[in-house]
Design an enzyme around this catalytic site. Structure first.
Site, PDB file in Angstrom:
ATOM      1  N   CYS A 288     -16.518  33.356 -16.640  1.00  0.00           N
ATOM      2  CA  CYS A 288     -15.068  32.675 -18.069  1.00  0.00           C
ATOM      3  C   CYS A 288     -15.492  31.337 -18.598  1.00  0.00           C
ATOM      4  O   CYS A 288     -16.812  31.079 -18.585  1.00  0.00           O
ATOM      5  CB  CYS A 288     -13.879  32.644 -17.648  1.00  0.00           C
TER       6      CYS A 288
ATOM      7  N   GLU B  22     -16.097  39.162  -8.085  1.00  0.00           N
ATOM      8  CA  GLU B  22     -15.771  38.888  -5.898  1.00  0.00           C
ATOM      9  C   GLU B  22     -14.354  39.301  -7.585  1.00  0.00           C
ATOM     10  O   GLU B  22     -13.744  39.322  -7.725  1.00  0.00           O
ATOM     11  CB  GLU B  22     -15.616  37.392  -6.044  1.00  0.00           C
TER      12      GLU B  22
ATOM     13  N   CYS C 294      -6.818  40.929  -5.573  1.00  0.00           N
ATOM     14  CA  CYS C 294      -7.238  40.104  -6.619  1.00  0.00           C
ATOM     15  C   CYS C 294      -8.741  40.200  -6.768  1.00  0.00           C
ATOM     16  O   CYS C 294      -9.641  40.480  -6.230  1.00  0.00           O
ATOM     17  CB  CYS C 294      -7.150  38.610  -5.801  1.00  0.00           C
TER      18      CYS C 294
ATOM     19  N   CYS D 178     -11.585  24.999 -11.861  1.00  0.00           N
ATOM     20  CA  CYS D 178     -11.736  26.230 -11.814  1.00  0.00           C
ATOM     21  C   CYS D 178     -13.079  26.729 -10.863  1.00  0.00           C
ATOM     22  O   CYS D 178     -13.712  26.001 -11.907  1.00  0.00           O
ATOM     23  CB  CYS D 178     -10.755  27.268 -11.621  1.00  0.00           C
TER      24      CYS D 178
END
Length: 345
Positions: free
Chosen positions: A113, A93, A106, A120
């Protein structure tokens, strides 16, 4: 099945050699290069000033794997979140954040991750793979196109604050910035680019050694090791002492801006004692600004947002102690596009 080499992995010189060997005039290399990096062509077919024969030859010898916009969501505040499909089917994204003075992209640097920060959404996903430099450049190009089509304005800023830890995909992130800032590409000033890290001390030092020209943001979120390790496992091997030394080294070598990002969590890091610890750390590093960020709800986390009075008290306490701080109100919350919310929903 043999896979064809990705043409965007070739340098201008390598492209020139290939085209000369194919019997083409030297200027063709510049034309192809412009299609790849100035116009961000998504296929050889789009390269309209090349002969049909050359386009077919390029297509036979190379692949041109480009990102595609898979879905977009529009927030009430103007923020646009895009889900991009990578050539191998993975999804990432990216977000366009428009304000009165800026058009900021961004972008993500990894699929998922590996750092598992507890607040998060991306941290709850496994890291599937790193993005290649040309995939990151594609994200920027597609968001820039959105910005021009929707707002009639080009991007002014780029933040590497999407999915993934940029410094764990160091080489590809650096190559993407090289391309974005190149006069032969988007020619964006590196001063308008910020790379955000959860705090990988060794790689922060590497940025200093490489004399980079872009800005650095540290996702801090707690100014003592016990609390920080509780929410950010990366702190176990990159404690605040190591990060403080690395950031000072980075600043000595580059003189680039350093920002602290600090999300406020209710009853966790929002007391005046927490503010005191933040002030102490602030005085050990040449930080330009501390961004206080409101927490954005994420599924499966125990965290909540402090009430406004608590945020104001925290902010005023920092100001009283001459900390350059500002409150950052997140944008795109209604479409899960705000800080910490990117998870390919």
């Amino acid at each position: 099945m043999e896979t064809k080499p990705n043409i965007r992995q070739l340098s201008r010189e390598e492209l020139g050699k290939y085209l000369t060997a194919a019997g083409e005039k030297p200027f063709r290399a510049g034309q192809v290069y412009d299609w790849l990096w100035l116009h961000h062509a998504g296929s050889f077919e789009e390269m309209s000033n090349l002969s049909k024969t050359l386009r077919e030859r390029l297509s036979a010898d190379f692949s041109l794997p480009a990102l595609r916009v898979d879905a977009t969501q529009h927030s009430a505040d103007g923020t646009i979140k895009s889900r991009f499909r990578l050539p191998d089917g993975h999804l990432v994204e990216g977000v366009l954040i428009p304000t009165a003075t800026r058009q900021t992209a961004c972008v993500s640097s990894q699929v998922g991750c590996s750092l598992s920060c507890r607040f998060c959404a991306t941290g709850f996903m496994d890291r599937k793979r790193n993005l290649s430099f040309d995939e990151i450049v594609d994200e920027v190009a597609l968001i820039n196109r959105q910005s021009q089509e929707t707002f009639g304005k080009k991007l002014t800023n780029i933040v590497y604050m999407g999915m993934g830890e940029p410094l764990l995909n160091y080489r590809q992130v650096m190559r993407s910035i090289e391309r974005i800032t190149s006069p032969e590409g988007m020619a964006m000033s590196p001063r308008r680019i910020t790379v955000s890290t959860a705090g990988v001390a060794k790689m922060i030092r590497q940025l200093g050694d490489d004399k980079v020209r872009f800005n650095l943001a540290l996702s801090l979120h707690a100014a003592n090791d016990k609390k920080r390790s509780e929410i950010m496992p990366v702190n176990d091997n990159n404690n605040l002492k190591a990060l403080t030394e690395a950031l000072n080294y980075f600043y000595r070598e580059t003189r680039n801006d350093i920002t602290f990002e600090y999300i406020l969590f209710r009853n966790f890091n929002d007391t005046l004692k927490d503010a005191d610890e933040l002030i102490r750390l602030y005085r050990q590093v040449p930080v330009k600004v501390v961004n206080l960020i409101e927490y954005n709800p994420v599924d499966h986390t125990p965290f909540a947002k402090p009430d406004e009075a608590q945020v104001t008290a925290f902010m005023q306490y920092l100001e009283k102690h001459r900390v350059n701080a500002r409150i950052r109100h997140s944008r795109g919350k209604d479409i899960d596009a705000a800080c910490g919310q990117l998870a390919n929903k």
